[in-house]
Design a protein around this motif. Structure first.
Motif, short mmCIF file in Angstrom:
data_model
loop_
_atom_site.label_atom_id
_atom_site.label_comp_id
_atom_site.label_asym_id
_atom_site.label_seq_id
_atom_site.Cartn_x
_atom_site.Cartn_y
_atom_site.Cartn_z
N ALA A 301 107.32 58.76 -24.19
CA ALA A 301 107.82 58.55 -25.54
C ALA A 301 108.93 59.56 -25.83
N MET A 302 109.63 59.36 -26.93
CA MET A 302 110.72 60.24 -27.33
C MET A 302 110.50 60.75 -28.74
N SER A 303 110.99 61.93 -29.00
CA SER A 303 110.92 62.49 -30.35
C SER A 303 111.76 61.64 -31.30
N PRO A 304 111.23 61.35 -32.50
CA PRO A 304 112.03 60.58 -33.46
C PRO A 304 113.19 61.38 -34.04
N ASN A 305 113.15 62.71 -33.84
CA ASN A 305 114.19 63.57 -34.41
C ASN A 305 115.14 64.13 -33.36
N GLY A 306 115.02 63.63 -32.13
CA GLY A 306 115.88 64.14 -31.07
C GLY A 306 117.34 63.78 -31.31
N ASP A 307 118.24 64.71 -30.95
CA ASP A 307 119.66 64.47 -31.19
C ASP A 307 120.40 64.01 -29.94
N GLN A 308 119.66 63.69 -28.86
CA GLN A 308 120.28 63.18 -27.64
C GLN A 308 119.41 62.06 -27.07
N GLN A 309 119.22 61.06 -27.88
CA GLN A 309 118.29 60.00 -27.51
C GLN A 309 118.80 59.13 -26.37
N ASP A 310 120.11 58.92 -26.29
CA ASP A 310 120.63 58.16 -25.15
C ASP A 310 120.30 58.85 -23.84
N LEU A 311 120.51 60.15 -23.80
CA LEU A 311 120.19 60.91 -22.60
C LEU A 311 118.69 60.88 -22.33
N ALA A 312 117.89 60.99 -23.38
CA ALA A 312 116.43 60.98 -23.22
C ALA A 312 115.96 59.66 -22.63
N PHE A 313 116.49 58.55 -23.11
CA PHE A 313 116.06 57.27 -22.55
C PHE A 313 116.59 57.07 -21.14
N ASP A 314 117.78 57.59 -20.83
CA ASP A 314 118.26 57.57 -19.45
C ASP A 314 117.28 58.31 -18.53
N PHE A 315 116.75 59.40 -19.05
CA PHE A 315 115.76 60.17 -18.27
C PHE A 315 114.50 59.35 -18.04
N ILE A 316 114.02 58.67 -19.07
CA ILE A 316 112.83 57.83 -18.92
C ILE A 316 113.08 56.73 -17.89
N ARG A 317 114.24 56.08 -17.97
CA ARG A 317 114.57 55.04 -17.00
C ARG A 317 114.58 55.60 -15.59
N HIS A 318 115.15 56.77 -15.44
CA HIS A 318 115.22 57.41 -14.12
C HIS A 318 113.82 57.74 -13.61
N MET A 319 112.98 58.27 -14.48
CA MET A 319 111.64 58.71 -14.07
C MET A 319 110.70 57.55 -13.78
N THR A 320 111.04 56.36 -14.24
CA THR A 320 110.18 55.19 -14.02
C THR A 320 110.83 54.17 -13.09
N GLY A 321 111.96 54.52 -12.48
CA GLY A 321 112.71 53.58 -11.68
C GLY A 321 112.31 53.55 -10.22
N GLU A 322 113.16 52.93 -9.42
CA GLU A 322 112.86 52.73 -8.00
C GLU A 322 112.77 54.03 -7.23
N GLU A 323 113.39 55.08 -7.75
CA GLU A 323 113.36 56.36 -7.05
C GLU A 323 112.00 57.05 -7.15
#
Length: 425
Positions: A301-323
C-alpha cells in the motif's frame, strides 16, 4: 546579501531534490526484506533513487505502523494485510490506487484476488497484491487408491464428497476405533468459510457491518456438523486433543481436509514420502451461485499523504513484477503475476502436490472473504464460552451444542464486537 540569498535558494533546491530521491519502504519480515535486497538495488540504480528500508517482525511491525500513522508519517510504500485493509481504508490511511491500476492490463494478474483490496467490492483499489493464498481440499491419494475411490475433481458435489468420506472412514481391525477418518472438521475460518462461500453462503450482511448468517451458510455449517454426528465420517475436535490441527492430515489420521494452501510446506515436511497426496477444489454445495475464489493476498500500500506517488507505485510494480524471484513464493504462496505463477519454477513439477496448478484456477475466480475490522475477535480462536465463531463451531462439532445454538451465540457475540466499530450499521 544577494550571494547569501542565492546560496539559500540553491541549498533549498538541493534539499528538495534529495528528499524527492528517497523512498521509504517498510516490510513486516526482515528475512523477506533481505531476499528482496537485490530487487530493491536494481530499482535504485534504474531510477537514481535511494530506498530506505525498515523491516520488523509482525509483532513489532503493526505497533510501529500505528505509531507512524498517528504521527502522519507513514512510509511511501508498506506491506498491508488482507486482515487489516478494511480497518486502515476506513480510517483514510491508504492511498487510492485506482488511477494507477486503471493503466494496467489486469489480465496479466489474478484479478479475482484484487477484490480484497476494493472498497466497496468492485470499487476503488487501496492496495496492490504481491502474492496470495487460497483454500483447497487436501486428499490422501494412497488412501483413495486403497479404498477404490476416484480422486476428487472439479465436478464433485457434496454427495460425492460424502460417499468418498464414508468409504475412507475405516476401522481396520473391527475393534470399534476408527483408524482412518474420511475427513477432519475444525472450527477455524480456513476450514469453514470455503464450504460456506461455495454454497452461496455469507456470514456478513451486504454492508459487512454485522454478522448475518444466511441460508447458504447455515446449510454448509449443518452439513459439516452432520459429518461428525450423523454420518460418523469425521472425529470430534476434542478426540484429537494434543494434535495440532495442521498435522491431522499429514499424519494420516484423516484422508481429506480443507485448509489454506500455506500448509503445502507443512505437509511436505511431515508426510515426507509416507503416502502420496494431492489437492482439489472444495466442492460446490447444492445452493451454490457459481464458483467463488476464497483468497486473501499480502499487499503493498501507499501513504495517502506521500508527495511522490508516481515513484511509489513504480516501486510497487517493480517489486511485484517478473524480476521478483520465485524464491519469494514458498509452498502454496502464489505470485499475483500470472507469468511467474505459471512458471515451472513455481509449479514445482517434481514435488507433491502434482496438481499444484489447481490453486491457480482459484485465483481466477471472483474473490470473497469475511475480513472486517476486529475480525480476529469475532472469529474467536479461544474457548467456546467466549462466544467467538471458532470456539462455538468446535462446541457444535464436539456435540455440546447444536449448530443452531452455536450460530446464534457467535452471531450475538460477533455483533457485539462489530457494534464497537459500526455503531450505526
Amino acid at each position: 546579501m544577494f550571494t547569501r540569498t542565492l546560496l539559500a535558494i540553491l541549498l533549498s533546491l538541493v534539499a528538495s531534490t534529495a528528499a524527492a530521491q528517497t523512498l521509504r519502504y517498510f516490510s513486516w519480515n526482515p528475512e523477506l526484506a533481505e531476499i528482496e535486497a537485490p530487487l530493491i538495488a536494481a530499482f535504485e540504480e534504474e531510477h537514481g533513487v535511494t530506498v530506505e528500508v525498515e523491516a520488523l517482525p509482525p509483532d513489532q511491525y503493526w505497533p510501529r505502523m500505528r505509531a507512524l500513522a498517528a504521527a502522519g508519517r507513514l512510509p511511501d510504500v508498506f506491506y498491508m494485510s488482507s486482515g487489516f485493509i478494511a480497518e486502515w481504508q476506513s480510517e483514510g490511511l491508504l492511498a487510492d490506487l485506482t488511477p494507477f491500476v486503471a493503466d494496467l492490463d489486469l489480465s496479466d494478474y489474478y484479478s479475482g484476488v484484487l477484490s480484497v483490496a476494493e472498497f466497496p467490492q468492485g470499487g476503488n483499489v487501496y492496495a496492490f497484491p504481491v502474492n496470495w493464498v487460497g483454500t483447497v481440499l487436501y486428499y490422501n491419494a494412497d488412501a483413495f487408491d486403497a479404498a477404490g475411490v476416484a480422486y476428487p475433481n472439479d465436478d464433485w458435489t457434496w454427495d460425492d464428497f460424502l460417499t468418498a468420506a464414508d468409504a475412507l472412514t475405516i476401522d481396520e481391525n473391527g475393534d470399534g476405533t476408527i483408524d482412518q477418518w474420511g475427513y477432519w472438521a475444525y472450527g477455524r475460518y480456513a476450514h469453514i468459510e470455503p464450504w460456506i462461500f461455495n454454497n452461496g453462503g455469507d456470514l456478513l450482511n451486504e454492508a459487512r457491518t454485522r454478522l448475518d448468517v444466511n441460508d447458504g451458510a447455515r446449510e454448509a455449517l449443518t452439513f459439516l456438523t452432520d459429518l461428525v454426528h450423523e454420518h460418523g465420517v469425521a472425529p470430534t475436535p476434542a478426540s484429537l486433543e494434543g494434535i495440532r490441527q495442521q498435522d491431522v492430515f499429514p499424519q494420516g489420521i484423516a484422508a481429506m481436509w480443507v485448509d489454506g494452501t500455506w500448509n503445502i510446506a507443512n505437509n511436505r515436511t511431515i508426510v515426507d514420502g509416507a503416502f502420496a497426496w494431492d489437492i482439489a477444489q472444495v466442492p460446490n454445495g447444492p445452493s451454490s451461485t457459481g464458483d467463488v475464489g476464497y483468497t486473501w493476498p499480502d499487499m503493498m500500500a501507499m501513504s495517502p499523504n506521500g508527495d511522490q506517488q508516481d515513484l511509489a507505485f513504480d516501486f510497487i510494480r517493480h517489486m511485484t513484477g517478473e524480476e521478483r524471484s520465485t524464491d519469494l513464493y514458498l509452498g502454496g504462496t502464489v505470485p499475483f503475476l500470472r507469468t511467474t505463477a505459471q512458471s515451472d519454477a513455481w509449479l514445482e513439477l517434481d514435488q507433491q502436490p502434482a496438481n499444484k496448478d489447481v490453486i491457480l484456477d482459484i485465483g481466477s475466480l471472483p474473490g470473497k472473504t469475511s475480513f472486517t475490522p476486529n475480525w480476529g475477535e469475532w472469529r474467536g480462536y479461544a474457548a467456546a464460552e467466549e462466544g467467538g465463531m471458532n470456539g462455538e463451531l468446535d462446541a457444535a462439532f464436539n456435540g455440546s451444542k447444536t449448530i443452531d445454538e452455536a450460530i446464534e451465540r457467535f452471531t450475538e457475540y460477533g455483533n457485539g464486537v462489530l457494534e464497537r466499530v459500526y455503531p450505526n450499521p
